[in-house]
Every structure is written in structure tokens, then in C-alpha cells.
Write an enzyme that holds these catalytic residues in place. Structure first.
Site: not given
Length: 340
Positions: A261, A150-152
Site C-alpha cells: 500500500r 495480512l491487514d484487516k
């Protein structure tokens, strides 16, 4: 060939190679290996498959690609990661754990894997400390097996393997994208505006941006196939297409970097708070009524939460299904939009 530092921020080097007439027709990985003798061919092939190499402005992910005279090859070379991340006592929200795997509810702000600029303080460092001797290891090293990320600044559920066998079983399910098994990943996203329909599918290949290697972009050729299925949960404000924002459920059929995104921005509805792919929509916040205006302006990250994760247990075959509630910061944002 020229090799230079791209930026001090990401410590990434870039190699630029101009293809001459005698080199036309050579495999891409072979030519790069000739021009960059300090880099192993195995790593070159890995970088190509990771989308780090562009030829003539297009990302190429096939090492066997044949180059042409006049091509310009640009290869990004991220700084090598330390071989053995160190354990760190970082609190974890453990949803499930046994001797084979562990499921974490990751908070926003926590980086998953050590990398340039984030060698410490990551989920991997925390897992090494938390799991201790229960890690039998991946590839002969006592380390957690990361099969997806998962992205930060994305919160939510993430499964990690503790053993080689579990790692192989989970990796196979993620590679299959749930086509023949129970793997399922669903995200909740708050986006600007409102799509014209209540559900849809975005099938648009993704590749690293040629102009900014830290970003991903939709590409017509040379990228990796990416599919996102989305469904409307709620429209805020006006009940028609002029709604200022919408709550969307996104189900991944593939799992590419920044996929949701980029895909939502591609159809004109970037995530609220997304500084990378929705910066052009910042002025929309100023047109909202309070308290939504202040809440949107203050929200420090993309409004994205991985709320559902399902898979077959790699040892028992049992269906494992987990749900995560929207975190407090995201919920406060939704509450503010509820007033519109």
C-alpha cells in the site's frame, strides 16, 4: 519525561524524553529504561525493533543507538495484549491443514491477531477454537504461531504454525524472504492510474510515521529495508499512460507493515479504496464513467488480495503452493472497470 494517552481509539501511550548533556552517548534502550522504570528493558528493546521509537523525528530500530544531547525521544507504548486469547467459533476457509500447520484463505474484515480495539473476533481466536487439541503450542502455550500477517481489509492466503518446530521452520523462511528457498508471496492490486512501464522494483525503506503512529511512510534513514516487485496485468480504459486504473501483480521480497500500500502510493499509484494512503485520489472516482464510478466510490477497503503463497513444508521439505481466487467484492469491482 512525559507519558500521556495518545488517543482513546488505539489505547496507545506515548513517552517523551529530552536528552540532557550528562546523558549524551548512552545507549537508547538504557536511557529509556532509566526514564521508564515500569517498563522492562526487554520490552523496550522489542518496541525499538518494532519501529515504535523516534529520536529527533527519525525512527530508530537499533537498541544500541547512542543518543546525543538535545535529542527528543518519542516512544509509542501499545497496550499490552492478553496473555491467552480465548477460542471463538468463527467460520474459517481452510485451504490446507495437517498436524503441523494450517493454511487459511482470510476474508477481508477479519483481524489476524488480538490487539488494542480488537481483543476478540480475530483469526487467532478462530484458530484456537478450530484447531483445539491439535495445537501443541508455541512457547509452551497452546496458541497458533503467526509467522506473517495480512491487514484487516486485505483478503487472501495466510499460513499458521501449530507446533514450535513448524513455527521455527516457517519463521526462518519468511525471515529469509525466499532468497534461498521456495517462499513466494504474490498479491493482486487495483491501483489508480498506470505506471509508465510494465514492470518495476520499489526499493524504499519504511518506518512508522512520526505524525501518525498508525501509518507507515517511506523514509530516507532509520527505517527497515522494503522491496516490492510489481508487474502490470492490465490497464483499464485508455491504452496509454492516461489510463484511469491498472491491475498490478506485486511480489514481496520483504514483508513490512502496509508495504504494498505504501510503496504503490509512493510511486503515485495508490490502491483504489485505500483510505489511509490513497485519500487524495478519491476525486478520481467522480471522473469515471458508470458503473466504474459507483463501484469505486462504494468499495469499502483497499483493493488488495494475497492470491499466491508458496513455501517449503517445515517438516517434510515438500513444496507447498496455494492459489486463491479473487473474492466476489473485488471481482465485482474489476468487472465494473472492465466497462471503461
Amino acid at each position: 519525561m512525559e507519558i500521556g494517552e495518545e488517543s482513546a481509539e488505539n489505547l496507545e501511550m506515548v513517552a517523551t524524553i529530552a536528552v540532557t548533556a550528562p546523558e549524551a552517548g548512552i545507549r537508547l534502550d538504557q536511557l529509556i529504561a532509566r526514564k521508564t522504570p515500569d517498563i522492562s528493558r526487554n520490552r523496550i528493546q522489542t518496541l525499538i525493533r518494532q519501529g515504535q521509537v523516534c529520536v529527533g523525528g527519525e525512527t530508530i530500530v537499533e537498541p544500541k543507538y547512542r543518543v546525543n544531547e538535545g535529542d527528543t525521544i518519542v516512544m509509542a507504548i501499545p497496550e499490552a495484549e492478553p496473555a491467552e486469547p480465548q477460542p471463538e467459533d468463527i467460520p474459517l476457509d481452510v485451504v490446507y491443514e495437517d498436524e503441523h500447520l494450517i493454511v487459511i484463505d482470510k476474508p477481508a474484515g477479519l483481524v489476524v491477531h488480538p490487539g488494542a480495539g480488537n481483543w476478540t473476533g480475530t483469526l487467532v481466536n478462530a484458530l484456537i477454537h478450530h484447531c483445539g487439541d491439535t495445537l501443541s503450542g508455541i512457547g509452551g502455550v497452546k496458541r497458533p504461531g503467526i509467522v506473517h500477517r495480512l491487514d484487516k481489509d486485505t483478503s487472501g492466503l495466510l499460513v499458521v504454525a501449530k507446533t514450535d518446530k513448524a513455527h521455527q521452520g516457517l519463521a526462518a523462511q519468511f525471515a529469509d524472504h525466499g532468497r534461498s528457498g521456495p517462499l513466494e508471496r504474490s498479491y493482486t492490486a487495483l491501483v489508480w492510474g498506470a505506471p509508465g512501464t510494465f514492470r518495476g522494483t520499489i526499493d524504499a525503506p519504511l518506518a512508522r510515521s512520526v505524525t501518525n503512529r498508525q501509518k507507515i511512510t517511506v523514509t530516507r534513514s532509520g527505517g527497515r529495508r522494503a522491496i516490492t516487485h510489481w508487474q502490470m496485468i492490465k490497464r483499464y480504459g485508455s491504452g496509454d499512460g492516461d489510463a484511469p486504473a491498472s491491475l498490478i501483480a506485486c511480489r514481496l521480497e520483504t514483508g513490512r507493515t502496509h508495504q504494498i500500500r505504501v510503496h504503490m502510493a509512493h510511486i503515485g499509484h495508490p490502491l483504489i479504496g485505500d483510505a489511509d494512503y490513497g485519500a487524495g485520489f478519491r476525486t478520481k472516482a467522480a471522473r469515471l464513467a458508470e458503473p466504474a464510478r459507483s463501484a469505486a466510490a462504494r468499495f469499502p477497503r483497499q483493493a488488495l488480495h494475497a492470491g499466491l503463497l508458496a513455501f517449503a513444508h517445515p517438516e517434510t521439505g515438500d513444496l507447498m503452493r496455494f492459489k486463491s481466487e479473487i473474492p466476489d467484492d473485488f471481482q465485482a469491482l474489476l468487472d465494473a472497470f472492465d466497462t471503461l
